[in-house]
Enzyme design. Structure first.
Site, PDB file in Angstrom:
ATOM      1  N   ASP A 191       0.869  -1.166   0.000  1.00 10.62           N
ATOM      2  CA  ASP A 191       0.000   0.000   0.000  1.00 10.62           C
ATOM      3  C   ASP A 191       0.910   1.222   0.000  1.00 10.62           C
ATOM      4  O   ASP A 191       1.891   1.263   0.743  1.00 10.62           O
ATOM      5  CB  ASP A 191      -0.848   0.000   1.273  1.00 10.62           C
ATOM      6  CG  ASP A 191      -2.244   0.500   1.033  1.00 10.62           C
ATOM      7  OD1 ASP A 191      -2.370   1.575   0.427  1.00 10.62           O
ATOM      8  OD2 ASP A 191      -3.200  -0.164   1.452  1.00 10.62           O
ATOM      9  N   ASP A 296      -3.010   4.706  -2.504  1.00  9.95           N
ATOM     10  CA  ASP A 296      -4.127   5.236  -1.729  1.00  9.95           C
ATOM     11  C   ASP A 296      -4.626   6.554  -2.331  1.00  9.95           C
ATOM     12  O   ASP A 296      -3.817   7.414  -2.697  1.00  9.95           O
ATOM     13  CB  ASP A 296      -3.622   5.485  -0.293  1.00  9.95           C
ATOM     14  CG  ASP A 296      -4.724   5.726   0.698  1.00  9.95           C
ATOM     15  OD1 ASP A 296      -5.510   4.809   0.927  1.00  9.95           O
ATOM     16  OD2 ASP A 296      -4.782   6.844   1.257  1.00  9.95           O
ATOM     17  N   GLU A 354      -6.380   3.519  -5.967  1.00  3.56           N
ATOM     18  CA  GLU A 354      -7.676   3.681  -5.320  1.00  3.56           C
ATOM     19  C   GLU A 354      -8.254   4.991  -5.825  1.00  3.56           C
ATOM     20  O   GLU A 354      -7.702   6.057  -5.561  1.00  3.56           O
ATOM     21  CB  GLU A 354      -7.525   3.728  -3.797  1.00  3.56           C
ATOM     22  CG  GLU A 354      -8.880   3.698  -3.121  1.00  3.56           C
ATOM     23  CD  GLU A 354      -8.886   4.279  -1.714  1.00  3.56           C
ATOM     24  OE1 GLU A 354      -9.774   3.934  -0.944  1.00  3.56           O
ATOM     25  OE2 GLU A 354      -8.007   5.099  -1.400  1.00  3.56           O
ATOM     26  N   HIS A 425     -11.215  -2.984   3.539  1.00  4.30           N
ATOM     27  CA  HIS A 425     -11.143  -2.576   4.949  1.00  4.30           C
ATOM     28  C   HIS A 425     -11.907  -1.294   5.229  1.00  4.30           C
ATOM     29  O   HIS A 425     -11.842  -0.767   6.333  1.00  4.30           O
ATOM     30  CB  HIS A 425      -9.667  -2.380   5.325  1.00  4.30           C
ATOM     31  CG  HIS A 425      -9.044  -1.256   4.536  1.00  4.30           C
ATOM     32  ND1 HIS A 425      -8.895  -1.304   3.173  1.00  4.30           N
ATOM     33  CD2 HIS A 425      -8.576  -0.046   4.907  1.00  4.30           C
ATOM     34  CE1 HIS A 425      -8.359  -0.172   2.755  1.00  4.30           C
ATOM     35  NE2 HIS A 425      -8.153   0.613   3.788  1.00  4.30           N
ATOM     36  N   ASP A 426     -12.599  -0.748   4.239  1.00  2.00           N
ATOM     37  CA  ASP A 426     -13.315   0.519   4.420  1.00  2.00           C
ATOM     38  C   ASP A 426     -14.833   0.364   4.352  1.00  2.00           C
ATOM     39  O   ASP A 426     -15.550   1.368   4.297  1.00  2.00           O
ATOM     40  CB  ASP A 426     -12.908   1.530   3.336  1.00  2.00           C
ATOM     41  CG  ASP A 426     -11.495   2.067   3.535  1.00  2.00           C
ATOM     42  OD1 ASP A 426     -11.001   2.055   4.677  1.00  2.00           O
ATOM     43  OD2 ASP A 426     -10.891   2.495   2.531  1.00  2.00           O
TER      44      ASP A 426
HETATM   45  O1  ISL Z   1     -14.231   5.206   4.122  1.00  2.04           O
HETATM   46  C1  ISL Z   1     -14.158   6.292   3.607  1.00  2.04           C
HETATM   47  C2  ISL Z   1     -14.495   7.549   4.285  1.00  2.04           C
HETATM   48  O2  ISL Z   1     -15.875   7.820   4.152  1.00  2.04           O
HETATM   49  C3  ISL Z   1     -13.682   6.367   2.292  1.00  2.04           C
HETATM   50  O3  ISL Z   1     -14.060   7.534   1.728  1.00  2.04           O
HETATM   51  C4  ISL Z   1     -12.177   6.267   2.347  1.00  2.04           C
HETATM   52  O4  ISL Z   1     -11.677   7.197   3.230  1.00  2.04           O
HETATM   53  C5  ISL Z   1     -11.597   6.520   0.995  1.00  2.04           C
HETATM   54  O5  ISL Z   1     -12.010   5.477   0.198  1.00  2.04           O
HETATM   55  C6  ISL Z   1     -10.101   6.596   1.048  1.00  2.04           C
HETATM   56  O6  ISL Z   1      -9.588   5.438   1.626  1.00  2.04           O
HETATM   57  C7  ISL Z   1      -8.213   5.298   1.799  1.00  2.04           C
HETATM   58  O7  ISL Z   1      -7.590   6.439   2.330  1.00  2.04           O
HETATM   59  C8  ISL Z   1      -7.939   6.792   3.666  1.00  2.04           C
HETATM   60  C9  ISL Z   1      -7.891   5.596   4.619  1.00  2.04           C
HETATM   61  O8  ISL Z   1      -8.497   5.940   5.821  1.00  2.04           O
HETATM   62  C10 ISL Z   1      -8.580   4.385   4.042  1.00  2.04           C
HETATM   63  O9  ISL Z   1      -8.475   3.293   4.912  1.00  2.04           O
HETATM   64  C11 ISL Z   1      -7.946   4.129   2.712  1.00  2.04           C
HETATM   65  O10 ISL Z   1      -8.427   2.944   2.111  1.00  2.04           O
HETATM   66  C12 ISL Z   1      -6.962   7.838   4.094  1.00  2.04           C
HETATM   67  O11 ISL Z   1      -5.660   7.398   3.861  1.00  2.04           O
END
Ligand code: ISL
Length: 656
Positions: A191, A296, A354, A425-426
């Site tokens: 990541d 990310d 992402e 994980h989100d």
């Molecule tokens: O879960 C969300 C917030 O509402 C998503 O919008 C998420 O934050 C977004 O997809 C970005 O995710 C990634 O970056 C974030 C991190 O917290 C997430 O775990 C990661 O997958 C910030 O680095």
């Protein structure tokens, strides 16, 4: 590359049809209607007569949600793209390559396996389980962040890109893991969080200590110690700006931008020296032998010049005021092309970005092979239902997923590839979003796996998916760890929200739902740790765990193994063209895949009730059954009728 001066120019007086012909116009409008819960208007807008109306007429359809400001903003973006970017023609054939054929598996290290009893998963824990992953048929592991971090956002806030967080292990442990992965013929992608760092990163520390330090330009600062410089909101509640805490001298008081938490300051990609530091660091990891990266929020890196205020209406709609100023930012493609050139272009690795907010038309700007940016993207349209908010709860309709998947395949073409995921994980576990009953959970889990592994695009499984893990069923705020949920709770409570409803939404939608430990066995703490886990384990681990499913040939896990093996045998499941059957009928999801003379047929019932199949599907099924060498389904008992007239609840069948 791809630069071209174009005479195309779009304004709110251009016809709707003309705007819709541009990839950005089509996607922006599509996701706007989705978000606004106005998808039913699609029909109206695509009507040939309506298409002739000026773009500004759209504000008449939903005056409370669309105004001329918003439409002008869309036009400005469309013009920028039309003038600077092109989508090259598609290749005549799909290029075959290893990362398109791979099956990937996301590991969330904190919750995978704890080797030392401190309650937190770690790198030696992953190494210990590599045989398990190899047996499952995994080719590529995506490792969520393991870098040094204060863990405000579980490692998505990096303090030092060159070191490993001690509680996860040492660099030596990482190298052992990498060797173990390679020895088994697998690959590992890291990541890479480079939209922001931790506020404890040395660059940020130096930047706030001294305004004249070169590091000051690595981040985005604006003068002011009281009110924020613009109205942008953080994705984790509140303003996207926070005052620099050391600013005692009024004149030098400053605020810094953080699209995520206040401990995640955004990097300033305008700064060439900063970009060069990132590239050097990425090359360092490549030289260590990693096989690629998951970047990310990579489509957020370029911010609109001058950081203008966000459109209020769009802010109300998305909850993220300002988003239009960093989604498809002005230099995102320039940066991505540079990133590739300066780092991974020279290595045989793979990359996935992402890209929240990216639709299937726009996706081609990011992943079209001739544009030399990323190999694949994670798109998010299918993650939540149209117009729904995860933290408020919803019921997910799989027909929506079907429509999105079908329309995506129409736009990809031969030169764009994608990553297909259902969980990460989100987001909560899929079965809980859909609201699947206990007795149908195994059937459902297998069907979703069957779908994901028979679709075009590289499948990314999320840990636990292979045994059909569900949400843990949170019951108290004390069980919640995620800062996103905690901030939201605090903010909404202060705004006077009803506490019970607020909690119910969080228990349903918190990102923690997918972050509970992988249930390995029926031992204490699901066999995840000898200690006290950092977050609770799922209550049902005694019934649903890896050890039990490994012994059961009818388990979800065994089904995943068979499906993964089948995908590797049958290249049409990777590269094949599609033919959809009965697509207009609710709950029917059926497609044929064909590649170089080989074909497969997949049929699914997306509902929890028996489903009568339309004639077109029955005919295709009959033909496929006659010539099939292999057949696989998620029901142990064979269907009673042949030819098949109905499918059982969440039934999945594949014939190759
Ligand atoms: O879960 C969300 C917030 O509402 C998503 O919008 C998420 O934050 C977004 O997809 C970005 O995710 C990634 O970056 C974030 C991190 O917290 C997430 O775990 C990661 O997958 C910030 O680095």
């Amino acid at each position: 590359m791809g630069r071209q001066v174009s005479i195309n120019h779009y304004t709110i007086n251009s016809s709707i049809g003309r705007v819709l012909k541009t990839p950005l116009g089509a996607d922006l409008l599509g996701s706007f209607l989705r978000q606004a819960g106005l998808l039913h208007l699609r029909r109206v807008i695509f009507n040939p007569l309506v298409k002739q109306l000026p773009f500004k007429a759209l504000s008449l359809l939903a005056p409370d949600k669309i105004d001329n400001d918003l439409l002008s903003m869309m036009c400005r973006k469309i013009n920028t793209y039309a003038q600077t970017e092109t989508i090259p023609p598609d290749a005549a054939e799909i290029r075959e390559t290893w990362w398109k054929e791979a099956v990937c598996y996301q590991i969330y290290p904190r919750s995978f396996f704890d080797s030392d009893g401190d309650g937190v998963g770690d790198i030696p824990g992953i190494t210990a389980k590599l045989d398990y992953l190899q047996n499952l048929g995994i080719d590529i592991i995506w490792l969520s962040p393991v870098y040094d971090s204060p863990e405000d956002d579980n490692g998505y806030d990096i303090r030092n890109y060159y070191t490993i967080l001690p509680r996860f292990g040492s660099m030596q442990d990482f190298e052992t893991l990498l060797q173990g992965v390679h020895k088994r013929g697998m690959k590992l992608i890291m990541d890479m969080v480079i939209n922001h760092t931790s506020d404890e990163h040395a660059w940020f520390q130096k930047a706030v200590e001294d305004n004249n330090s070169p590091y000051h330009n690595y981040y985005i600062f604006r003068p002011g110690d009281t009110s924020p410089p613009n109205n942008w909101r953080s994705l984790f509640s509140g303003s996207a700006w926070s005052p620099v805490s050391t600013g005692s001298d009024r004149k030098s008081a400053e605020q810094y931008l953080h699209l995520f938490s206040r401990k995640q300051p955004d990097l300033n990609w305008e700064c060439a020296a900063m970009r060069e530091e990132l590239y050097r660091m990425i090359r360092w990891w490549l030289d260590k032998g990693v096989d690629g990266f998951r970047f990310d929020v990579i489509n957020f890196i370029s911010k609109e010049e001058g950081l203008p205020n966000g459109n209020e209406k769009l802010g109300e709609l998305t909850g993220f005021t300002g988003i239009e100023n960093y989604l498809f930012g002005p230099r995102v493609h320039q940066y991505l092309q540079e990133l590739r050139r300066e780092t991974f272009a020279r290595y045989d690795v793979t990359t996935v970005g992402e890209c929240q907010g990216l639709g299937s038309e726009m996706m081609r700007y990011f992943v079209h092979e001739a544009r030399q940016e990323l190999d694949m993207s994670f798109n998010f349209d299918h993650v939540d239902p149209p117009g729904a908010e995860r933290l408020k709860g919803y019921v997910y309709d799989l027909n929506d997923l079907k429509q999105l998947f079908i329309s995506q395949t129409e736009t990809w073409g031969n030169s764009s590839w994608n990553a297909v995921f259902l969980e990460n994980h989100d987001t909560p576990r899929m079965a809980d979003k859909v609201g699947v009953s206990e007795e149908l959970r195994d059937h459902f889990a297998k069907m979703m796996g069957g779908l994901q592994l028979s679709f075009r695009g590289t499948p990314f499984l999320f840990q636990g998916q292979e045994i059909g893990m569900g949400n843990p069923g949170f019951e108290s705020m004390d069980e919640i760890r995620d800062m996103e949920s905690l901030n939201y709770y605090k903010e909404k409570l202060a705004e006077g929200a009803d506490e019970d409803a607020l909690k119910a939404g969080i228990f349903f939608g918190s990102r923690d739902n997918s972050r509970t430990p992988l249930s390995w066995s029926d031992e204490e703490q699901a066999g995840f740790t000898q200690g006290q886990p950092w977050i609770r384990v799922n209550a049902n681990f005694r019934q649903r765990n890896v050890a039990k499913q490994e012994k059961d040939m009818h388990s979800v896990l065994s089904f995943y193994k068979r499906m993964i093996a089948l995908r590797k045998e049958r290249r049409e499941l990777v590269y094949g063209e599609y033919h959809f059957y009965g697509a207009a009928q609710r709950n029917v999801f059926a497609y044929g895949r064909e590649y170089k003379g080989q074909s497969s047929l997949v049929v699914m019932n997306l509902s929890d009730k028996p489903l009568r199949l339309p004639r077109s599907v029955r005919r295709a099924l009959e033909a496929a059954q006659k010539k099939a060498e292999t057949a696989l389904s998620n029901y142990e008992e064979e269907p009673r009728t042949r030819p098949l007239l109905t499918l059982r609840p969440y039934e999945f069948r594949i014939y190759c």
